[in-house]
Design a protein around this motif. Structure first.
Motif, PDB file in Angstrom:
ATOM      1  N   PRO A 194       0.706  -1.312  -0.084  1.00  0.00           N
ATOM      2  CA  PRO A 194       0.079  -0.073   0.132  1.00  0.00           C
ATOM      3  C   PRO A 194       0.853   1.342  -0.139  1.00  0.00           C
ATOM      4  O   PRO A 194       1.839   1.110   0.626  1.00  0.00           O
ATOM      5  CB  PRO A 194      -0.811  -0.242   1.277  1.00  0.00           C
ATOM      6  N   LEU A 195       0.307   2.255  -0.629  1.00  0.00           N
ATOM      7  CA  LEU A 195       1.072   3.547  -0.765  1.00  0.00           C
ATOM      8  C   LEU A 195       1.345   4.101   0.602  1.00  0.00           C
ATOM      9  O   LEU A 195       2.612   4.530   0.610  1.00  0.00           O
ATOM     10  CB  LEU A 195       0.435   4.392  -1.798  1.00  0.00           C
ATOM     11  N   GLY A 196       0.715   4.131   1.532  1.00  0.00           N
ATOM     12  CA  GLY A 196       0.979   4.740   2.779  1.00  0.00           C
ATOM     13  C   GLY A 196       2.260   4.092   3.454  1.00  0.00           C
ATOM     14  O   GLY A 196       2.870   4.663   4.074  1.00  0.00           O
ATOM     15  N   THR A 197       2.207   2.797   3.303  1.00  0.00           N
ATOM     16  CA  THR A 197       3.267   1.861   3.809  1.00  0.00           C
ATOM     17  C   THR A 197       4.639   2.136   3.163  1.00  0.00           C
ATOM     18  O   THR A 197       5.632   2.351   3.614  1.00  0.00           O
ATOM     19  CB  THR A 197       2.959   0.409   3.652  1.00  0.00           C
ATOM     20  N   ARG A 198       4.490   2.511   1.757  1.00  0.00           N
ATOM     21  CA  ARG A 198       5.828   2.486   1.113  1.00  0.00           C
ATOM     22  C   ARG A 198       6.313   3.837   1.404  1.00  0.00           C
ATOM     23  O   ARG A 198       7.538   4.018   1.360  1.00  0.00           O
ATOM     24  CB  ARG A 198       5.433   2.480  -0.450  1.00  0.00           C
ATOM     25  N   MET A 210       7.066  11.428   6.468  1.00  0.00           N
ATOM     26  CA  MET A 210       6.586  12.515   6.946  1.00  0.00           C
ATOM     27  C   MET A 210       7.418  13.224   8.051  1.00  0.00           C
ATOM     28  O   MET A 210       7.242  14.636   7.917  1.00  0.00           O
ATOM     29  CB  MET A 210       5.295  12.033   7.823  1.00  0.00           C
ATOM     30  N   PRO A 211       8.270  12.788   8.600  1.00  0.00           N
ATOM     31  CA  PRO A 211       9.187  13.748   9.466  1.00  0.00           C
ATOM     32  C   PRO A 211       9.797  14.703   8.508  1.00  0.00           C
ATOM     33  O   PRO A 211      10.157  15.969   9.076  1.00  0.00           O
ATOM     34  CB  PRO A 211      10.456  12.610  10.146  1.00  0.00           C
ATOM     35  N   LEU A 212      10.142  14.209   7.126  1.00  0.00           N
ATOM     36  CA  LEU A 212      11.126  15.327   6.477  1.00  0.00           C
ATOM     37  C   LEU A 212       9.883  16.436   5.860  1.00  0.00           C
ATOM     38  O   LEU A 212      10.107  17.263   5.539  1.00  0.00           O
ATOM     39  CB  LEU A 212      11.611  14.641   5.111  1.00  0.00           C
ATOM     40  N   VAL A 217       4.086   7.132   5.575  1.00  0.00           N
ATOM     41  CA  VAL A 217       3.299   8.422   5.861  1.00  0.00           C
ATOM     42  C   VAL A 217       1.970   7.752   7.054  1.00  0.00           C
ATOM     43  O   VAL A 217       1.060   8.594   7.242  1.00  0.00           O
ATOM     44  CB  VAL A 217       2.706   8.972   4.903  1.00  0.00           C
ATOM     45  N   ARG A 218       1.942   6.424   7.026  1.00  0.00           N
ATOM     46  CA  ARG A 218       1.016   5.820   7.862  1.00  0.00           C
ATOM     47  C   ARG A 218       1.211   5.805   9.589  1.00  0.00           C
ATOM     48  O   ARG A 218       2.160   5.255   9.578  1.00  0.00           O
ATOM     49  CB  ARG A 218       0.232   4.653   7.262  1.00  0.00           C
ATOM     50  N   GLY A 219       0.381   6.204  10.373  1.00  0.00           N
ATOM     51  CA  GLY A 219       0.595   5.929  11.672  1.00  0.00           C
ATOM     52  C   GLY A 219       1.842   6.942  12.412  1.00  0.00           C
ATOM     53  O   GLY A 219       2.283   7.562  11.594  1.00  0.00           O
TER      54      GLY A 219
END
Length: 253
Positions: free
Chosen positions: A93-97, A227-229, A100-102
Motif C-alpha cells: 500500500p502507498l501509505g506503507t511505501r 512525514m518527518p521530512l 506516512v501511515r501511523g
C-alpha cells in the motif's frame, strides 16, 4: 536483493522519473541554472537579490487568487507521482511505501528535531555565503501586508515541503531503488538534484542544500518514513517566510 528488471520496465521507470521532474523540480533546476548565469553575467552574486513569494498582481484580491492557483497547480506533479506509484504491480500500500501511515505524533517530533539541526546550519551557511560573496540576498516574503498574507505564506511552506519531499524521496528514491541503485548513490544524486534548483540563490545555498539533502536522504533511506521530512521542511520554510528578519540578522555580506 533487487530483482533484475526487463529493459522495457527500466525504460518506463526512467520515463516516469523524467516526466515528473520535467513538470516540477527538474524544470525549476533548469530555470535556476539559467538564472544563476544571468546573475553572474551582470555582476557579483552578493549584489543580487533572490525574492521568494512575490506579488503577482497590484490588486490584492486578484493577487490572492493568483497565489492560491499557483500553490494548487504546483501540487499537480505530486498527484501524478502518487498516481504512478499506485500503478506498480504487486507493490505494498502507498501509505506503507512512503512511511506516512501511523506515528503522526512521533513524525512531528522527529521533524521538529530535524528542523532544529538543519535550521541552525542553514543560518550559518547563509551568513558564511554572504560574507564570502557567493550568496545572493534572500528576501523570503514579498507579498505586502494583507489579511491573507500569513495564511498564504503558511500554505506556500506546506506546498514546498510536500512537493520537494514527495517527489524527491517518495517518488525519486523509490524509482531509483527499483532501478537497482544503492543507498549512497541515491542519497548523493538526489542531494545534488535538490541543490540544483536553489542555484538562483547562489553557490552558498547550493552547498547548504547538498548537506541538507544528504541528511534528509540518510534519514529516509534508513527509516523509510517521509512525514518527518515533510514536517521539517514545512517548519524551516514557515519560519523563514514568517520571520524574514532572521536572515537579516545573520546577513553580514
Amino acid at each position: 536483493m533487487t530483482t533484475e528488471l526487463e529493459p522495457q520496465e527500466k525504460k518506463r521507470l526512467w520515463f516516469e522519473l523524467g516526466l515528473v521532474a520535467a513538470l516540477s523540480l527538474g524544470q525549476s533546476a533548469i530555470y535556476a541554472i539559467v538564472r544563476l548565469a544571468d546573475i553572474t553575467s551582470r555582476g557579483p552574486i552578493s549584489e543580487a537579490q533572490a525574492k521568494l513569494n512575490t506579488s503577482m498582481s497590484p490588486r490584492p484580491g486578484f493577487d490572492l487568487v493568483y497565489q492560491i492557483l499557483d500553490i494548487g497547480f504546483t501540487l499537480v506533479p505530486v498527484l501524478l507521482a502518487l498516481y504512478l506509484l499506485t500503478r506498480d504491480a504487486h507493490a505494498p500500500p502507498l501509505g506503507t511505501r512512503l512511511g506516512v501511515r501511523g506515528q503522526s505524533g512521533k513524525d512531528l517530533g522527529r521533524g521538529t528535531l530535524i528542523f532544529a539541526i538543519i535550521g541552525i546550519g542553514t543560518l550559518a551557511v547563509y551568513a558564511g555565503g554572504r560574507a564570502l560573496g557567493i550568496t545572493a540576498e534572500i528576501q523570503p516574503a514579498n507579498l505586502g501586508d494583507h489579511w491573507w498574507t500569513i495564511p498564504v505564506l503558511i500554505l506556500a511552506a506546506a506546498k514546498n515541503g510536500i512537493v520537494e519531499e514527495v517527489i524527491i524521496f517518495g517518488f525519486g528514491a523509490e524509482r531509483l531503488q527499483r532501478l537497482g541503485y544503492g543507498m549512497w548513490p541515491i542519497i548523493i544524486s538526489l542531494a545534488i538534484f535538490r541543490a540544483s534548483y536553489h542555484l538562483y540563490q547562489g553557490i552558498g545555498p547550493f552547498v547548504g542544500n547538498v548537506a541538507m539533502g544528504i541528511i534528509f536522504g540518510w534519514y529516509f533511506m534508513r527509516r523509510g518514513r517521509l512525514m518527518p521530512l515533510v514536517w521539517a521542511h514545512f517548519i524551516i520554510d514557515a519560519v523563514g517566510f514568517l520571520a524574514p528578519g532572521i536572515l537579516t540578522l545573520v546577513d553580514i555580506g
